[in-house]
Scaffold this motif. Structure first.
Motif, mmCIF file in Angstrom:
data_model
loop_
_atom_site.group_PDB
_atom_site.id
_atom_site.type_symbol
_atom_site.label_atom_id
_atom_site.label_comp_id
_atom_site.label_asym_id
_atom_site.label_seq_id
_atom_site.Cartn_x
_atom_site.Cartn_y
_atom_site.Cartn_z
ATOM 1 N N GLY A 1 -7.516 17.823 -20.780
ATOM 2 C CA GLY A 1 -7.604 19.187 -20.294
ATOM 3 C C GLY A 1 -8.589 19.387 -19.159
ATOM 4 N N PRO A 2 -9.844 18.887 -19.290
ATOM 5 C CA PRO A 2 -10.850 19.116 -18.232
ATOM 6 C C PRO A 2 -10.664 18.253 -16.990
ATOM 7 C CG PRO A 2 -11.858 18.691 -20.388
ATOM 8 C CD PRO A 2 -10.429 18.291 -20.494
ATOM 9 N N GLY A 3 -9.749 17.326 -17.010
ATOM 10 C CA GLY A 3 -9.557 16.430 -15.871
ATOM 11 C C GLY A 3 -9.317 15.012 -16.339
ATOM 12 N N GLY A 4 -9.884 14.044 -15.635
ATOM 13 C CA GLY A 4 -9.679 12.659 -16.022
ATOM 14 C C GLY A 4 -10.157 11.709 -14.949
ATOM 15 N N PHE A 5 -9.475 10.554 -14.866
ATOM 16 C CA PHE A 5 -9.850 9.518 -13.902
ATOM 17 C C PHE A 5 -8.593 8.894 -13.328
ATOM 18 C CE2 PHE A 5 -13.544 9.943 -16.581
ATOM 19 C CZ PHE A 5 -14.629 9.681 -15.751
ATOM 20 N N VAL A 6 -8.693 8.451 -12.071
ATOM 21 C CA VAL A 6 -7.628 7.697 -11.433
ATOM 22 C C VAL A 6 -8.225 6.407 -10.895
ATOM 23 C CG1 VAL A 6 -7.922 8.886 -9.212
ATOM 24 C CG2 VAL A 6 -5.770 7.716 -9.722
ATOM 25 N N VAL A 7 -7.490 5.301 -11.021
ATOM 26 C CA VAL A 7 -7.902 4.009 -10.479
ATOM 27 C C VAL A 7 -6.775 3.475 -9.609
ATOM 28 C CG1 VAL A 7 -9.477 3.424 -12.344
ATOM 29 C CG2 VAL A 7 -7.073 2.833 -12.566
ATOM 30 N N TRP A 8 -7.122 2.618 -8.638
ATOM 31 C CA TRP A 8 -6.103 2.095 -7.734
ATOM 32 C C TRP A 8 -6.657 0.891 -6.986
ATOM 33 C CZ3 TRP A 8 -9.302 6.085 -6.703
ATOM 34 C CH2 TRP A 8 -9.944 6.135 -5.459
ATOM 35 N N GLN A 9 -5.756 0.192 -6.288
ATOM 36 C CA GLN A 9 -6.132 -0.912 -5.407
ATOM 37 C C GLN A 9 -6.222 -0.411 -3.976
ATOM 38 O OE1 GLN A 9 -3.330 -3.999 -7.883
ATOM 39 N NE2 GLN A 9 -3.409 -4.261 -5.683
ATOM 40 N N THR A 10 -7.154 -0.979 -3.224
ATOM 41 C CA THR A 10 -7.283 -0.626 -1.826
ATOM 42 C C THR A 10 -7.668 -1.853 -1.012
ATOM 43 O OG1 THR A 10 -8.342 0.892 -0.240
ATOM 44 C CG2 THR A 10 -9.737 -0.009 -1.977
ATOM 45 N N ALA A 11 -7.327 -1.839 0.260
ATOM 46 C CA ALA A 11 -7.771 -2.862 1.204
ATOM 47 C C ALA A 11 -7.929 -2.198 2.564
ATOM 48 C CB ALA A 11 -6.772 -4.013 1.292
ATOM 49 N N THR A 12 -8.981 -2.582 3.286
ATOM 50 C CA THR A 12 -9.263 -2.012 4.595
ATOM 51 C C THR A 12 -9.325 -3.129 5.638
ATOM 52 O OG1 THR A 12 -11.663 -2.184 4.323
ATOM 53 C CG2 THR A 12 -10.608 -0.166 3.519
ATOM 54 N N GLU A 13 -9.441 -2.744 6.904
ATOM 55 C CA GLU A 13 -9.546 -3.734 7.965
ATOM 56 C C GLU A 13 -10.818 -4.574 7.819
ATOM 57 O OE1 GLU A 13 -9.302 -1.845 11.722
ATOM 58 O OE2 GLU A 13 -7.186 -1.267 11.490
ATOM 59 N N SER A 14 -11.892 -3.967 7.325
ATOM 60 C CA SER A 14 -13.152 -4.696 7.184
ATOM 61 C C SER A 14 -13.172 -5.597 5.954
ATOM 62 C CB SER A 14 -14.325 -3.708 7.114
ATOM 63 O OG SER A 14 -14.178 -2.841 6.001
ATOM 64 N N ASP A 15 -12.291 -5.325 4.986
ATOM 65 C CA ASP A 15 -12.222 -6.139 3.768
ATOM 66 C C ASP A 15 -10.751 -6.220 3.369
ATOM 67 O OD1 ASP A 15 -12.532 -7.511 1.443
ATOM 68 O OD2 ASP A 15 -13.884 -6.081 0.483
ATOM 69 N N SER A 16 -10.066 -7.242 3.831
ATOM 70 C CA SER A 16 -8.618 -7.326 3.669
ATOM 71 C C SER A 16 -8.196 -7.711 2.253
ATOM 72 C CB SER A 16 -8.034 -8.339 4.656
ATOM 73 O OG SER A 16 -8.625 -9.619 4.472
ATOM 74 N N THR A 17 -9.131 -8.116 1.398
ATOM 75 C CA THR A 17 -8.783 -8.415 0.009
ATOM 76 C C THR A 17 -8.640 -7.113 -0.782
ATOM 77 O OG1 THR A 17 -11.140 -8.684 -0.478
ATOM 78 C CG2 THR A 17 -9.877 -10.681 -0.031
ATOM 79 N N GLU A 18 -7.857 -7.163 -1.862
ATOM 80 C CA GLU A 18 -7.637 -5.983 -2.696
ATOM 81 C C GLU A 18 -8.874 -5.698 -3.547
ATOM 82 O OE1 GLU A 18 -4.851 -4.041 -2.836
ATOM 83 O OE2 GLU A 18 -3.839 -5.193 -1.280
ATOM 84 N N ARG A 19 -9.302 -4.446 -3.556
ATOM 85 C CA ARG A 19 -10.443 -4.005 -4.351
ATOM 86 C C ARG A 19 -10.009 -2.867 -5.269
ATOM 87 N NH1 ARG A 19 -13.283 -8.479 -3.775
ATOM 88 N NH2 ARG A 19 -14.150 -8.804 -1.685
ATOM 89 N N ILE A 20 -10.659 -2.750 -6.420
ATOM 90 C CA ILE A 20 -10.332 -1.694 -7.377
ATOM 91 C C ILE A 20 -11.310 -0.538 -7.216
ATOM 92 C CG2 ILE A 20 -10.033 -1.084 -9.804
ATOM 93 C CD1 ILE A 20 -8.002 -3.102 -8.718
ATOM 94 N N MET A 21 -10.761 0.672 -7.091
ATOM 95 C CA MET A 21 -11.560 1.881 -6.936
ATOM 96 C C MET A 21 -11.309 2.827 -8.116
ATOM 97 S SD MET A 21 -13.010 1.235 -4.009
ATOM 98 C CE MET A 21 -13.705 2.834 -3.514
ATOM 99 N N VAL A 22 -12.282 3.698 -8.366
ATOM 100 C CA VAL A 22 -12.156 4.706 -9.420
ATOM 101 C C VAL A 22 -12.646 6.037 -8.884
ATOM 102 C CG1 VAL A 22 -14.439 4.138 -10.398
ATOM 103 C CG2 VAL A 22 -12.715 5.299 -11.823
ATOM 104 N N GLN A 23 -12.021 7.119 -9.340
ATOM 105 C CA GLN A 23 -12.391 8.466 -8.901
ATOM 106 C C GLN A 23 -12.226 9.424 -10.080
ATOM 107 O OE1 GLN A 23 -13.027 10.110 -5.477
ATOM 108 N NE2 GLN A 23 -13.749 11.518 -7.059
ATOM 109 N N ARG A 24 -13.242 10.230 -10.329
ATOM 110 C CA ARG A 24 -13.118 11.263 -11.347
ATOM 111 C C ARG A 24 -12.308 12.423 -10.799
ATOM 112 N NH1 ARG A 24 -16.428 15.541 -13.764
ATOM 113 N NH2 ARG A 24 -17.966 15.327 -12.079
ATOM 114 N N LEU A 25 -11.477 13.028 -11.646
ATOM 115 C CA LEU A 25 -10.629 14.148 -11.255
ATOM 116 C C LEU A 25 -11.023 15.400 -12.017
ATOM 117 C CD1 LEU A 25 -7.141 12.382 -11.340
ATOM 118 C CD2 LEU A 25 -8.532 12.859 -9.310
ATOM 119 N N GLY A 26 -10.959 16.525 -11.328
ATOM 120 C CA GLY A 26 -11.203 17.794 -11.985
ATOM 121 C C GLY A 26 -9.942 18.334 -12.634
#
Length: 292
Positions: A32-57
């Motif tokens: 009810g109050p929100g939650g969390f989302v996780v995902w893979q990301t890669a950027t030009e400065s770090d081309s390997t896949e990294r795991i990110m987390v973000q709290r959601l409202g």
């Protein structure tokens, strides 16, 4: 079980706003109050896949800033994140990390404000070969259970293994094997928590059912299940969840009526090959018996 029509409550929107690089393979856990989302990301400065987390409202938008789960500087990929909510509003995230020939399963805890509770920890004890496809759930007693597929640990091919973790991140007992049959590959685990701290696991069991008309091995993929207690001890033998000898894959478990559970899976259409595959579902009572 009742039925209701589904309709959108507005248009689509960027969950995390504009992010650098590419973002893929998301997984989300909500209350009810929100939650969390996780995902893979890669950027030009770090081309390997990294795991990110973000709290959601509660409005499904990001609260605070996203953070990387692991601070490892190794040049290998971090893959396949999964997240589950804790009873206190925090979360646990699991993912795959390591060199291609020896990947492992890691987990990390967060509090309700998205702050890390300690460093990343290994879930698996067996360190040889590759451990992949992690899933995680919070039990009604507060413990966590993490499952994954392990290559070369049982007698043949891949097997499904697990570890129970306390809400503080400590292992409960040792690593346990989910499947009893060890011939062929056991893979693609899914799980859901039941009452009294129990949980049920579903996975794909590869078997050979004779020969095809062309003389090749007739490979089948049955959906197997097994129920465990909160300590990771089996409450019975494994058993087949689907009927017949199909080619099933991608099992997904959810809660069902009266404390039971529901299973959905994809299965190859062997009558109309142009159709490729169909989706099947089946519900079970709290003892694991099918309701039809």
């Amino acid at each position: 079980m009742g039925q209701a029509a589904l309709s959108p409550l507005g248009g689509e929107f960027a969950l995390l706003g504009d992010q650098k690089g590419h973002q893929n393979n998301p997984h989300v856990a909500l209350a009810g109050p929100g939650g969390f989302v996780v995902w893979q990301t890669a950027t030009e400065s770090d081309s390997t896949e990294r795991i990110m987390v973000q709290r959601l409202g509660a409005d499904m938008t990001g609260v605070g800033v996203s953070a990387r789960l692991s601070q490892s500087a190794e040049r290998w990929n971090e893959l396949n994140p999964r997240v589950a909510l804790l009873a206190d509003g925090g979360a646990v995230v699991v993912w795959v990390e390591g060199p291609r020939s020896s990947t492992d399963i890691y987990f990390r805890l967060l509090d309700g404000n998205g702050n890390f509770l300690g460093a990343p920890s290994l879930a698996n004890s067996y360190l040889k070969g590759n451990q992949n496809a992690p899933v995680v759930a919070t039990l009604s007693t507060g413990e966590l259970v993490i499952l994954w597929t392990s290559l070369g640990q049982d007698d043949e091919g891949t097997g499904v293994y697990g570890q129970v973790i306390t809400k503080n991140g400590a292992r409960v007992g040792g690593e346990f094997r989910v499947n009893q049959a060890q011939q062929g590959n056991q893979s693609a685990p899914s799980l859901v928590a039941l009452d009294n701290g129990r949980f049920v696991v579903a996975w794909v069991n590869e078997v050979v059912a004779g020969r095809t008309l062309a003389g090749a091995q007739n490979l089948r993929g049955n959906l197997m299940g097994r129920i465990f207690d909160s300590q990771g001890r089996p409450l019975g033998n494994e058993y087949q969840l689907n009927d017949g000898q199909g080619v099933g894959f991608s099992p997904a478990l959810g809660t069902g009526p009266d404390g039971g559970f529901a299973l959905a899976w994809a299965e190859r259409d062997e009558e109309n090959m142009r159709n490729l595959s169909d989706i099947y579902t089946r519900t079970f009572n709290d003892s694991g018996l099918p309701l039809g």
